[in-house]
Design a protein around this motif. Structure first.
Motif, short mmCIF file in Angstrom:
data_model
loop_
_atom_site.label_atom_id
_atom_site.label_comp_id
_atom_site.label_asym_id
_atom_site.label_seq_id
_atom_site.Cartn_x
_atom_site.Cartn_y
_atom_site.Cartn_z
N UNK A 65 9.65 -22.69 35.61
CA UNK A 65 10.34 -23.91 35.60
C UNK A 65 11.48 -24.04 36.40
N UNK A 66 11.59 -23.98 37.67
CA UNK A 66 12.79 -24.10 38.46
C UNK A 66 13.43 -25.51 38.40
N UNK A 67 12.68 -26.67 38.14
CA UNK A 67 12.86 -27.81 38.00
C UNK A 67 13.60 -28.35 36.85
N UNK A 68 13.79 -27.41 35.92
CA UNK A 68 14.10 -27.77 34.35
C UNK A 68 15.59 -28.32 34.25
N UNK A 69 16.21 -28.06 35.22
CA UNK A 69 17.80 -28.49 35.26
C UNK A 69 17.90 -29.56 36.38
N UNK A 70 17.02 -29.76 37.20
CA UNK A 70 17.09 -30.60 38.15
C UNK A 70 16.35 -32.01 37.77
N UNK A 71 15.06 -31.80 37.48
CA UNK A 71 14.38 -32.91 37.07
C UNK A 71 13.60 -32.21 35.93
N UNK A 72 14.04 -32.60 34.65
CA UNK A 72 13.42 -32.31 33.45
C UNK A 72 12.10 -33.08 33.19
N UNK A 73 11.99 -34.15 33.79
CA UNK A 73 10.96 -35.01 33.36
C UNK A 73 9.62 -34.42 34.21
N UNK A 74 9.81 -33.94 35.33
CA UNK A 74 8.95 -33.49 36.21
C UNK A 74 8.48 -32.04 35.57
N UNK A 75 9.65 -31.43 34.95
CA UNK A 75 9.09 -30.09 34.40
C UNK A 75 8.44 -30.20 33.02
N UNK A 76 8.58 -31.18 32.47
CA UNK A 76 7.97 -31.43 31.13
C UNK A 76 6.50 -31.85 31.47
N UNK A 77 6.20 -32.62 32.52
CA UNK A 77 5.06 -32.92 33.13
C UNK A 77 4.08 -31.68 33.28
N UNK A 78 4.66 -30.65 34.08
CA UNK A 78 4.14 -29.45 34.06
C UNK A 78 3.64 -28.85 33.08
N UNK A 79 4.65 -28.93 32.26
CA UNK A 79 4.58 -27.87 30.99
C UNK A 79 3.49 -28.35 30.12
N UNK A 80 3.38 -29.89 29.92
CA UNK A 80 2.24 -30.57 29.08
C UNK A 80 0.74 -30.12 29.74
N UNK A 81 0.64 -29.90 31.11
CA UNK A 81 -0.49 -29.50 31.68
C UNK A 81 -0.84 -28.04 31.31
N UNK A 82 0.24 -27.32 31.24
CA UNK A 82 -0.05 -25.99 31.22
C UNK A 82 -0.18 -25.50 29.63
N UNK A 83 0.10 -26.25 28.85
CA UNK A 83 0.46 -26.03 27.19
C UNK A 83 -0.98 -25.32 26.62
N UNK A 84 -1.99 -26.09 27.17
CA UNK A 84 -3.23 -25.44 26.38
C UNK A 84 -3.46 -24.20 26.73
N UNK A 85 -3.38 -23.81 28.21
CA UNK A 85 -3.63 -22.49 28.50
C UNK A 85 -2.66 -21.42 27.82
N UNK A 86 -1.30 -21.71 27.78
CA UNK A 86 -0.30 -20.95 27.14
C UNK A 86 -0.77 -20.65 25.72
N UNK A 87 -1.28 -21.77 24.96
CA UNK A 87 -1.84 -21.45 23.78
C UNK A 87 -2.88 -20.30 23.75
#
Length: 665
Positions: free
Chosen positions: A561-583
Motif C-alpha cells: 500500500x505505497x499510496x497510503x500516505x499520498x492518496x489514501x482514497x485510492x489505497x482504500x479502494x484497492x483495500x476494499x477490492x482485496x478484503x474478501x481475499x484477505x479474510x
C-alpha cells in the motif's frame, strides 16, 4: 322509404363507389382511393374490395395506405390478402415488415397529450366493436398493443393467408423472403417481445399445418378483433407443377431455422430484477439435484415454486413450451441441434438490411447457433425436471469434450475480459448443460492438462464476473466439482496456484482458497489414505502444496500500500477490492493453526507470515481510524460508512484470532 333512397343515393355518391371501374381506370381509381381514404370510409372500401378482379389489380398498392389506420383497417387488409394478387401482395407485406420501426419518435408534451386522447378514442371504439358498450358490457375492454406491434401481428397474419394461396413449384423462394423480413422486424423490437413471439409461433404453425392449438394471448389484445369471413381467391398465376420432395425439405428447413432465430431473440430478451436469468434452468436443476443446498432463509421461495406461481414466469415457460413442441412438429432433430452447437466455425450473420439469396439446398439454411443451444438445453432440462416428459433419445453430453466445446464457442468470444458478461439467459443455459452432465457423472476425459485448465478458467471467470448471484453460485459449484474430479493431485494444485498467482479477480482468488481448503482437509482426514492411485503420497498431504502456494496466498505486503500516505482514497479502494481475499486467506491459516493434526504433516510451524499479517494489521487500523472520524478522506459516507467499519472490523477480528492461535501453536 325516402330515407332509404337518400341513404342509397349518398352511398352511390361516395367517390369510392362512384369512381369504381369502369367509370375510371384502375390507376386513376387508386389515386381517388388514396385521396379519400379515412377511417369513416373503411366500411365502403371493404364493400369495394369484394370485387375480386378489382382487388387483384389494385389491392397490393393499398397495403401501405391501410397499415396506419389499424386496427380499423384490418378487415380491408384481410380482403386484400384473400383476393389480391398474392405474389405482389407478399412483396408489399415483406417491404412493410422491413420498414417497420418500433421506436417512437420523440414528441413534445402537447403532441403526447393529443396522441393519448386520440389513442383513447381508438381503444374505446375498438372495445365497442368487440362487444363492449357503454350500458351493457359484453367482453372486458380490449387493450391493444402499440401500433407497430399490431402491425407486426397483422402483417404475419396476412403473410400466412398469402403463402397458402400461392401455388408454385418453388414455394421456398417466396417463403425465404418473407421469413427474412419477419426476422428483420422482430430484431428491431425492444418491448412486447412476448406478443411478437406468439405471433411468430402462430405464423409458423399456420404455414406448417401444425394442429396444436395456439397459445392464447397473455393479455387481452387486438387478436379479439380478428375474424375470418373472406373466401380466398385462387392464385391467378398458379403453376400446374407441384413442389417436389426437395422443395418440401427446403420449406421445412426454412421454418426450423426461423424458429431457432426467434427463440434466440426471445430468450435473450428476458430480464429480471429478482435474479431470474432466462428460464433459470440451472437453479431449478440444482434444487432437484442438491436439495440440501436450498437456502433455509425465512420466506425464501424456490425457483420451482416461482415458475409455477408467478404469472410472468409461467408465461415464459408457456412460450418456451410452445416453441419446443413446434420444433418437434417441424421435425427438428436433436442431433442437428448438437451438430450446430458444437460447430467451432463462427456463425455467419447476414448484413442488416440486406436479403440473402433463396437457398439452393437445406444445407445452405443455417440454424441459429445460440437458438439451437437454447432449444437443446430446453429439451434436456424438460426431461430432467418433469417426470411426465416424453423420453427422447437425447445424446448424452459430457464435460469433456462437449461442454468444453460449448464454452469455447459461446463464452469469451471477444476475449478473456468479456467472459461472464454474456447475456445471463445464455449463461444459464450453458451452466445447466454442465450441471446435467455432472449429475450423470459424465465428466469424460480432457484432451490434455491445458484443455482441462482452460475449461476451469472459463467457468471460474463466469463465477467471478456475471452479475447474477445464482449463476455465480452454480458456476462456482461446477468449477469446484470438475476440479475435484481430476485424478492427479498435481494438476489440481497447479490450477489452484495459477489462479492465486495470475487471476485479477479477488473473489475468484477467494474461491481458490476454498478449493485449497477442501483438498487439504480431504487429503489429511484421519480415515483417508493420503495416496494417489499410483501409490504416491497425495501432494496436499505434504508441506509441498502449502509452500507452493504460500507466496501468492500470503504474500509480502510490506510495500503493497505505497499510496497510503499520498492518496489514501485510492489505497482504500484497492483495500476494499482485496478484503474478501484477505479474510479467506486468514481464515484458512487460522484453520491450519487450530487443526493440530495438520501441524507436523504440513509443516505449519515453519510458515512465517509476519510479512503478511503485520502490514495488514497496520493498514486496517489506519483505515478504521479514518472511518471513525467520518470517512471523509476515504470518500465514504451515509450507509456505506457503517458497512465499511464492519468490514474492516471483521478483518481485524480474524487477525486477532490468528495471532491468538499462533501463540498457542
Amino acid at each position: 322509404m325516402a330515407d332509404n333512397q337518400d341513404q342509397a343515393r349518398a352511398q352511390e355518391e361516395n367517390p369510392l363507389l362512384a369512381a369504381r371501374p369502369p367509370a375510371t381506370d384502375p390507376i386513376t381509381y387508386l389515386t381517388i382511393v388514396e385521396y379519400n381514404l379515412s377511417e369513416e370510409n373503411l366500411p365502403v372500401l371493404h364493400q369495394v374490395l369484394q370485387d375480386a378482379e378489382l382487388t387483384s389489380t389494385i389491392g397490393w398498392d393499398l397495403i401501405h395506405l391501410l397499415l396506419p389506420l389499424l386496427p380499423s383497417s384490418e378487415e380491408c387488409l384481410q380482403d386484400i390478402a384473400a383476393k389480391g394478387n398474392p405474389r405482389e401482395c407478399i412483396l408489399k407485406v415483406t417491404e412493410a415488415l422491413r420498414l417497420l420501426e418500433f421506436e417512437e419518435p420523440q414528441q413534445t408534451d402537447d403532441e403526447e397529450e393529443e396522441d393519448a386522447e386520440e389513442s383513447g378514442q381508438k381503444l374505446r371504439s375498438a372495445a365497442i366493436e368487440v362487444g363492449q358498450s357503454s350500458t351493457s358490457p359484453g367482453f372486458p375492454p380490449t387493450i391493444l398493443p402499440p401500433l407497430p406491434v399490431l402491425k407486426f401481428e397483422i402483417l404475419l397474419d396476412l403473410l400466412a393467408t398469402l403463402h397458402r394461396r400461392v401455388k408454385t413449384k418453388y414455394p421456398s423462394r417466396f417463403l425465404s423472403t418473407s421469413l427474412q423480413a419477419a426476422l428483420v422486424a422482430f430484431n428491431k423490437a425492444t418491448t412486447h417481445i412476448d406478443e411478437l413471439t406468439l405471433s411468430a409461433i402462430k405464423f409458423v404453425k399456420t404455414l406448417s399445418g401444425t394442429k396444436r392449438p395456439h397459445l392464447p394471448p397473455r393479455r387481452s389484445s387486438g387478436n379479439l378483433l380478428r375474424t375470418r369471413t373472406n373466401q380466398s381467391e385462387p392464385d391467378p398465376e398458379a403453376q400446374s407443377e407441384t413442389p417436389n420432395d426437395h422443395e418440401a425439405t427446403l420449406v421445412s428447413r426454412l421454418l426450423q431455422s426461423f424458429v431457432t432465430h426467434i427463440l434466440e431473440d426471445y430468450v435473450l430478451s428476458l430480464t429480471s430484477d429478482e435474479d431470474v436469468p432466462g428460464l433459470s434452468w440451472s437453479s431449478r436443476l440444482m434444487e432437484k439435484y442438491e436439495p440440501q443446498r436450498i437456502p433455509k432463509k425465512p420466506k425464501y421461495r424456490k425457483y420451482a415454486d416461482r415458475f409455477a406461481e408467478d404469472e410472468d414466469l409461467t408465461g415464459r415457460s408457456a412460450i418456451l413450451g410452445q416453441v419446443v413442441a413446434l420444433t418437434q412438429d417441424l421435425g427438428l432433430r436433436t442431433e442437428d441441434l448438437v451438430r450446430t452447437v458444437l460447430d467451432a466455425e463462427t456463425e455467419k450473420r447476414g448484413i442488416p438490411g440486406t436479403e440473402d439469396e433463396p437457398p439452393a439446398s437445406a444445407e445452405d439454411i443455417p440454424l441459429s447457433r445460440t437458438g439451437s443451444l437454447l432449444l437443446l438445453t430446453a429439451r434436456i432440462v424438460k426431461q430432467e425436471l418433469y417426470a411426465s416428459a416424453q423420453s427422447d433419445d437425447l445424446s448424452s453430453t459430457s464435460i469433456f469434450p462437449e461442454h468444453a466445446t460449448v464454452l469455447s464457442n459461446f463464452v469469451g468470444a471477444l476475449g478473456p475480459q468479456t467472459v461472464g458478461l454474456e447475456p445471463e439467459a445464455l449463461l444459464d443455459a450453458i451452466l445447466a448443460l454442465g450441471l446435467v452432465a455432472l449429475d450423470k457423472n459424465s465428466v469424460g476425459e480432457p484432451k490434455d492438462d491445458e484443455s482441462f485448465a482452460q475449461y476451469l478458467q472459463t467457468i471460474s471467470l463466469i463465477s467471478a464476473n456475471t452479475p447474477s448471484p445464482s449463476l455465480r453460485g452454480h458456476a462456482h459449484y461446477l468449477t469446484t466439482t470438475v476440479l475435484r474430479s481430476h485424478p492427479h493431485d498435481l494438476v489440481r494444485l497447479t490450477f489452484i496456484r495459477d489462479t492465486l498467482e495470475h487471476c485479477p479477480y479477488e473473489n475468484l482468488k477467494a474461491s481458490a482458497v476454498s478449493w485449497l481448503k477442501g483438498e487439504t482437509l480431504e487429503a489429511n482426514a484421519p480415515q483417508t489414505q493420503a495416496q494417489n492411485d499410483d501409490g504416491e503420497t497425495n501432494i496436499f498431504a505434504t508441506p509441498v502444496a502449502l509452500s507452493t502456494v504460500a507466496p501468492y496466498l500470503w504474500p509480502d505486503l510490506s510495500d503493497h500500500y505505497t499510496s497510503l500516505d499520498t492518496d489514501i482514497a485510492e489505497a482504500w479502494m484497492q483495500f476494499r477490492q482485496e478484503l474478501g481475499f484477505y479474510v479467506a486467506a486468514l481464515n484458512f491459516y487460522y484453520l491450519l493453526l487450530q487443526a493440530e493434526f495438520l501441524h507436523d504433516a504440513l509443516g505449519i510451524k515453519q510458515l512465517q507470515l509476519s510479512q503478511y499479517i503485520d502490514p495488514l494489521k497496520k493498514v486496517a487500523a489506519r483505515f478504521q481510524e479514518e472511518l471513525k472520524e467520518g470517512g471523509g478522506k476515504l470518500e465514504v459516507e451515509g450507509e456505506g460508512l457503517e458497512q465499511a467499519k464492519a468490514d474492516v472490523g471483521l478483518l481485524e477480528k480474524v487477525i486477532e484470532w490468528v495471532e491468538g492461535a499462533g501463540r498457542k501453536a
